[in-house]
Design a protein around this motif. Structure first.
Motif, short mmCIF file in Angstrom:
data_model
loop_
_atom_site.label_atom_id
_atom_site.label_comp_id
_atom_site.label_asym_id
_atom_site.label_seq_id
_atom_site.Cartn_x
_atom_site.Cartn_y
_atom_site.Cartn_z
N LYS A 253 0.84 -1.21 0.00
CA LYS A 253 0.00 0.00 0.00
C LYS A 253 0.87 1.26 0.00
N GLY A 254 2.00 1.18 0.71
CA GLY A 254 2.90 2.34 0.78
C GLY A 254 3.77 2.49 -0.46
N CYS A 255 3.77 1.47 -1.33
CA CYS A 255 4.65 1.50 -2.52
C CYS A 255 4.00 2.13 -3.73
N ILE A 256 2.66 2.08 -3.78
CA ILE A 256 2.02 2.45 -5.03
C ILE A 256 1.23 3.76 -4.92
N ALA A 257 1.04 4.40 -6.06
CA ALA A 257 0.23 5.61 -6.11
C ALA A 257 -1.23 5.16 -6.13
N ILE A 258 -1.86 5.19 -4.94
CA ILE A 258 -3.26 4.73 -4.87
C ILE A 258 -4.13 5.67 -5.71
N TYR A 259 -3.85 6.95 -5.59
CA TYR A 259 -4.56 7.95 -6.40
C TYR A 259 -3.53 8.65 -7.29
N PRO A 260 -3.29 8.13 -8.47
CA PRO A 260 -2.26 8.72 -9.34
C PRO A 260 -2.61 10.13 -9.80
N GLN A 261 -1.58 10.92 -10.05
CA GLN A 261 -1.80 12.30 -10.53
C GLN A 261 -2.60 12.27 -11.83
N GLY A 262 -3.51 13.21 -11.94
CA GLY A 262 -4.31 13.31 -13.17
C GLY A 262 -5.63 12.57 -13.09
N LEU A 263 -5.84 11.83 -11.98
CA LEU A 263 -7.09 11.07 -11.85
C LEU A 263 -8.20 11.97 -11.29
N THR A 264 -9.41 11.82 -11.80
CA THR A 264 -10.53 12.62 -11.31
C THR A 264 -11.18 11.91 -10.11
N VAL A 265 -11.46 12.68 -9.07
CA VAL A 265 -12.03 12.08 -7.86
C VAL A 265 -13.22 12.90 -7.35
N LYS A 266 -14.07 12.23 -6.58
CA LYS A 266 -15.20 12.92 -5.95
C LYS A 266 -15.03 12.83 -4.43
N ILE B 6 -9.18 17.00 -9.46
CA ILE B 6 -8.17 16.18 -10.14
C ILE B 6 -6.99 16.03 -9.18
N ILE B 7 -6.47 14.81 -9.04
CA ILE B 7 -5.31 14.62 -8.17
C ILE B 7 -4.14 15.42 -8.75
N SER B 8 -3.59 16.31 -7.93
CA SER B 8 -2.51 17.15 -8.46
C SER B 8 -1.14 16.72 -7.97
N ASP B 9 -1.08 16.12 -6.78
CA ASP B 9 0.23 15.67 -6.28
C ASP B 9 0.04 14.64 -5.16
N TYR B 10 1.12 13.87 -4.89
CA TYR B 10 1.08 12.87 -3.79
C TYR B 10 1.49 13.52 -2.49
N ASN B 11 1.17 12.83 -1.41
CA ASN B 11 1.78 13.13 -0.12
C ASN B 11 2.47 11.84 0.30
N PHE B 12 3.79 11.82 0.26
CA PHE B 12 4.50 10.56 0.52
C PHE B 12 4.26 10.03 1.93
N HIS B 13 4.00 10.95 2.87
CA HIS B 13 3.77 10.50 4.25
C HIS B 13 2.35 9.95 4.41
N SER B 14 1.48 10.21 3.42
CA SER B 14 0.10 9.77 3.54
C SER B 14 -0.46 9.52 2.13
N VAL B 15 -0.16 8.34 1.56
CA VAL B 15 -0.47 8.09 0.15
C VAL B 15 -1.97 8.11 -0.16
N GLY B 16 -2.79 7.84 0.87
CA GLY B 16 -4.23 7.83 0.64
C GLY B 16 -4.86 9.22 0.72
N ARG B 17 -4.04 10.23 1.08
CA ARG B 17 -4.57 11.59 1.20
C ARG B 17 -3.73 12.56 0.37
N PRO B 18 -3.96 12.58 -0.92
CA PRO B 18 -3.14 13.41 -1.82
C PRO B 18 -3.60 14.87 -1.87
N LYS B 19 -2.99 15.64 -2.76
CA LYS B 19 -3.44 17.02 -3.02
C LYS B 19 -4.41 16.97 -4.20
N VAL B 20 -5.46 17.78 -4.11
CA VAL B 20 -6.51 17.71 -5.14
C VAL B 20 -6.79 19.11 -5.67
#
Ligand SMILES: [Fe+2]
Length: 370
Positions: A299-312, A320-334
């Motif tokens: 779970k910590g290895c992969i981009a669960i929500y990859p950049q460019g993906l549309t989310v609700k 749109i997912i704009s960036d990752y948060n490496f310390h919290s992969v399930g809570r990215p920047k949108v």
């Protein structure tokens, strides 16, 4: 850049990523303007979605875990090596020329794995292979590369010594070598396999093992990756129905990488699962099919929500997912693009890992949302 399903693509949209064929040749270059004819052509090639560069997603960059050049080189090396090794099937161990060719193939695999490993260890990033749009046709090789990248990252997360990581890498590159002998029609059959066909496909594990164990440069643990990568902790796997500690630790790692890669790839009978959906399926098998520890680490290895993906979001906003948060992969920047009433707004960014947004959750992620 954002991910757009082909069915939503329109002429004049601009490609944000190049599209390649299975041999690494560019079919459509980044920056190409789509036309109705090109969209139809991509549909025929079973391309499900593409990255589009537009005003709404301007500035959202897709971070590549492994550079394009290295991925293409690796897939070519894997293709050549697997075919060279497969030629050994009908030759005896005394075929000196064949053995020398095989030795060279193994060394090429080891060399390209070293490059992959140094790339993954240097760029501390989560893996996003969604961006690697390839034309399907030689699935085994592309899949073997993806499994190698996932398994390598998982081996690193396990804190294993270099020697073990290198063996897992070789095991991952060769795990499906037995599929070279399975008919293309059965492997790519659009519908469900008959029981007979399934039994036939299952043979790739033993075929691969029989081939690899003849090669003295290949450690036995690596040959066992080919034999055991479909075994499950609860004994429901194949070919031997091994359980828990009977399964080699390398095969347990490769099995997680293998299932994730298969789920997120196009199949003749279904569209690919998105990373978070594939992860949910892995979680459902955690402890019964896969080691819970491996699923947690994965779970910590992969981009669960990859950049460019549309989310609700749970409040109805769409972004749109704009960036990752490496310390919290399930809570990215949108980047929020629609408000809770589904109205277009001037886009703004939120960081789901920051305190003020902790009540917000992603409830849906699908390029079809926008
Ligand atoms: Fe397999």
């Amino acid at each position: 850049m954002r991910l757009v399903p082909l069915e939503r693509c329109e002429s004049k949209m601009m490609l944000g990523q190049s599209i390649y064929d299975g041999n690494g040749r560019v079919l459509l270059a980044k920056g190409t303007e789509l036309s109705d004819r090109l969209i139809q052509r991509l549909k025929k090639l079973h391309i499900y979605s593409v990255y589009i560069e537009d005003e709404l997603s301007q500035g959202i960059e897709i971070v590549e875990s492994v550079p394009e050049r290295l991925r293409i080189e690796a897939v070519n090396v894997i293709t050549d090596s697997l075919n060279t090794i497969a030629e050994l099937k009908d030759t005896s161990g005394s075929n000196l020329q064949g053995m020398m060719k095989t030795g060279r193939a193994i060394r090429s695999l080891q060399k390209v794995f070293k490059d992959l490993l140094s790339c993954l260890s240097e760029n501390r990033t989560v893996i996003n292979l969604l961006a690697t749009t390839k034309i399907h046709g030689n699935d085994i090789y592309q899949h073997s590369l993806n499994v190698t990248i996932y398994a390598c990252q998982l081996a690193i997360e396990n804190g294993l010594p270099l020697k073990n990581i290198e063996e897992i890498g070789l095991g991952a590159m060769l795990h499906d070598v037995g599929k070279v002998f399975i008919s293309h029609e059965v492997l790519n059959k659009p519908g469900k396999l008959t029981e007979e066909e399934y039994e036939y496909v299952k043979k790739h594990t033993e075929l691969g093992f029989d081939l690899l164990r003849k090669i003295h440069e290949i450690p036995m643990t690596v040959s066992h990756c080919a034999l055991q990568h479909h075994e499950k902790l609860d004994g429901t796997g194949y070919p031997r129905g091994l359980k828990e500690t009977e399964i080699h630790s390398y095969a347990k790692i490769i099995s997680v990488a293998d299932v994730f890669s298969a789920l997120t790839s196009h199949r003749a009978y279904r569209t690919p699962f998105l990373p978070h959906e594939a992860l949910e399926i892995l979680y459902a098998g955690s402890g019964s099919q896969f080691e819970s520890k491996q699923i947690q680490l994965f779970k910590g290895c992969i981009a669960i929500y990859p950049q460019g993906l549309t989310v609700k979001m749970n409040d109805g906003r769409i972004g749109i997912i704009s960036d990752y948060n490496f310390h919290s992969v399930g809570r990215p920047k949108v980047r929020i693009i629609r408000d809770e009433y589904n109205q277009k707004i001037v886009p703004y960014e939120i960081d789901l890992s920051s305190k003020e947004h902790l009540t917000l959750d992603i409830i849906e992620s699908d390029p079809l949302l926008y």
